[in-house]
Design a protein around this motif. Structure first.
Motif, PDB file in Angstrom:
ATOM      1  N   ILE A  53       0.826  -1.217   0.000  1.00  0.00           N
ATOM      2  CA  ILE A  53       0.000   0.000   0.000  1.00  0.00           C
ATOM      3  C   ILE A  53       0.854   1.259   0.000  1.00  0.00           C
ATOM      4  N   LEU A  54       2.084   1.154   0.509  1.00  0.00           N
ATOM      5  CA  LEU A  54       2.995   2.306   0.454  1.00  0.00           C
ATOM      6  C   LEU A  54       3.643   2.441  -0.916  1.00  0.00           C
ATOM      7  N   GLY A  55       3.677   1.354  -1.671  1.00  0.00           N
ATOM      8  CA  GLY A  55       4.296   1.368  -2.990  1.00  0.00           C
ATOM      9  C   GLY A  55       5.808   1.410  -2.937  1.00  0.00           C
ATOM     10  N   VAL A  56       6.390   0.756  -1.947  1.00  0.00           N
ATOM     11  CA  VAL A  56       7.848   0.730  -1.807  1.00  0.00           C
ATOM     12  C   VAL A  56       8.360  -0.665  -2.169  1.00  0.00           C
ATOM     13  N   LYS A  57       9.665  -0.764  -2.353  1.00  0.00           N
ATOM     14  CA  LYS A  57      10.284  -2.049  -2.684  1.00  0.00           C
ATOM     15  C   LYS A  57      10.190  -2.999  -1.492  1.00  0.00           C
ATOM     16  N   LYS A  58      10.270  -4.268  -1.792  1.00  0.00           N
ATOM     17  CA  LYS A  58      10.252  -5.268  -0.728  1.00  0.00           C
ATOM     18  C   LYS A  58      11.520  -5.230   0.113  1.00  0.00           C
ATOM     19  N   THR A  59      12.576  -4.604  -0.411  1.00  0.00           N
ATOM     20  CA  THR A  59      13.837  -4.512   0.322  1.00  0.00           C
ATOM     21  C   THR A  59      13.884  -3.301   1.245  1.00  0.00           C
ATOM     22  N   THR A  60      12.826  -2.502   1.269  1.00  0.00           N
ATOM     23  CA  THR A  60      12.769  -1.348   2.164  1.00  0.00           C
ATOM     24  C   THR A  60      12.844  -1.827   3.611  1.00  0.00           C
ATOM     25  N   SER A  61      13.521  -1.083   4.425  1.00  0.00           N
ATOM     26  CA  SER A  61      13.692  -1.442   5.833  1.00  0.00           C
ATOM     27  C   SER A  61      12.335  -1.624   6.512  1.00  0.00           C
ATOM     28  N   ASN A  62      12.232  -2.687   7.290  1.00  0.00           N
ATOM     29  CA  ASN A  62      10.980  -2.972   7.982  1.00  0.00           C
ATOM     30  C   ASN A  62      10.628  -1.888   8.994  1.00  0.00           C
ATOM     31  N   CYS A  63      11.631  -1.378   9.689  1.00  0.00           N
ATOM     32  CA  CYS A  63      11.337  -0.350  10.693  1.00  0.00           C
ATOM     33  C   CYS A  63      10.803   0.916  10.034  1.00  0.00           C
ATOM     34  N   LEU A  64      11.289   1.234   8.835  1.00  0.00           N
ATOM     35  CA  LEU A  64      10.756   2.394   8.115  1.00  0.00           C
ATOM     36  C   LEU A  64       9.301   2.163   7.726  1.00  0.00           C
ATOM     37  N   THR A  65       8.996   0.959   7.317  1.00  0.00           N
ATOM     38  CA  THR A  65       7.624   0.632   6.939  1.00  0.00           C
ATOM     39  C   THR A  65       6.693   0.755   8.134  1.00  0.00           C
ATOM     40  N   TYR A  66       7.107   0.204   9.275  1.00  0.00           N
ATOM     41  CA  TYR A  66       6.289   0.314  10.482  1.00  0.00           C
ATOM     42  C   TYR A  66       6.123   1.778  10.887  1.00  0.00           C
ATOM     43  N   PHE A  67       7.201   2.520  10.842  1.00  0.00           N
ATOM     44  CA  PHE A  67       7.158   3.925  11.236  1.00  0.00           C
ATOM     45  C   PHE A  67       6.247   4.725  10.325  1.00  0.00           C
ATOM     46  N   GLU A  68       6.355   4.490   9.021  1.00  0.00           N
ATOM     47  CA  GLU A  68       5.561   5.247   8.056  1.00  0.00           C
ATOM     48  C   GLU A  68       4.070   4.996   8.252  1.00  0.00           C
TER      49      GLU A  68
END
Length: 187
Positions: A53-68
């Protein structure tokens, strides 16, 4: 769910709410009992959804995904639900549940316990949170006073570990200076 809602152009809040309602309830079914399991496969489903749903790569940091997204890992949610269940066990009138719980506690308190059980996990979590006195004073606990304290301590520890991971990761250099707090970010 993705295929059904992809044409509706829903915002992030609505998509996350739908995920919580239809998917998370299934993934965490009866987690009060089995929640001490790490559940890496379940977390992978959660992270894939958030990254999609964020439209980011699967290699994006997990903590960034949670934070966002302002989300906690599913393991943290399961641990909170386990503590809620623990408080229910402490004040239950059901003799079977009370006896079963007391059996687990007796095995935890044995000095030569050879295995870990559900109650031992609760004790270890309380010790890691710095609240071990709650384990030794179970008869004096009140849900309205002590559960919010435990829940907030668990969340604070998780968010603090996210901050630590962002500080130590070179990928997160720019992001850690942009984000203000741990909530769903709106730009």
């Amino acid at each position: 769910m993705r295929s059904n809602v992809s044409q509706l152009m829903l915002n992030h809040c609505t998509l996350i709410s739908l995920f919580d309602t239809y998917v998370l309830s299934i993934l965490n079914y009866s987690c009060e009992i089995w929640g001490n399991h790490k559940g890496a496969e379940l977390e992978k489903i959660h992270l894939n959804f958030l990254k999609n749903i964020l439209g980011v790569k699967k290699t994006t940091s997990n903590c960034l995904t949670y934070f966002e997204c302002g989300r906690l890992p599913l393991r943290i949610i399961r641990i909170i639900r386990m503590f809620k269940f623990w408080f229910r066990l402490l004040c239950t009138d059901n003799c079977i549940l009370k006896h079963s719980y007391q059996w687990f506690v007796d095995h935890v308190n044995e000095t030569n316990a050879r295995y870990t059980n559900w109650a031992n996990f609760i004790k270890i979590q309380l010790c890691e949170l710095g609240l071990s006195e709650l384990w030794y004073n179970q008869e004096n606990l009140t849900f309205k006073i002590h559960f919010p304290l435990i829940k907030q301590r668990i969340i604070d520890n998780c968010v603090q570990s996210f901050y630590s991971e962002m500080t130590n990761s070179p990928k997160c250099f720019l992001y850690k200076n942009i984000v203000d707090n741990f909530t769903l970010q709106f730009y």
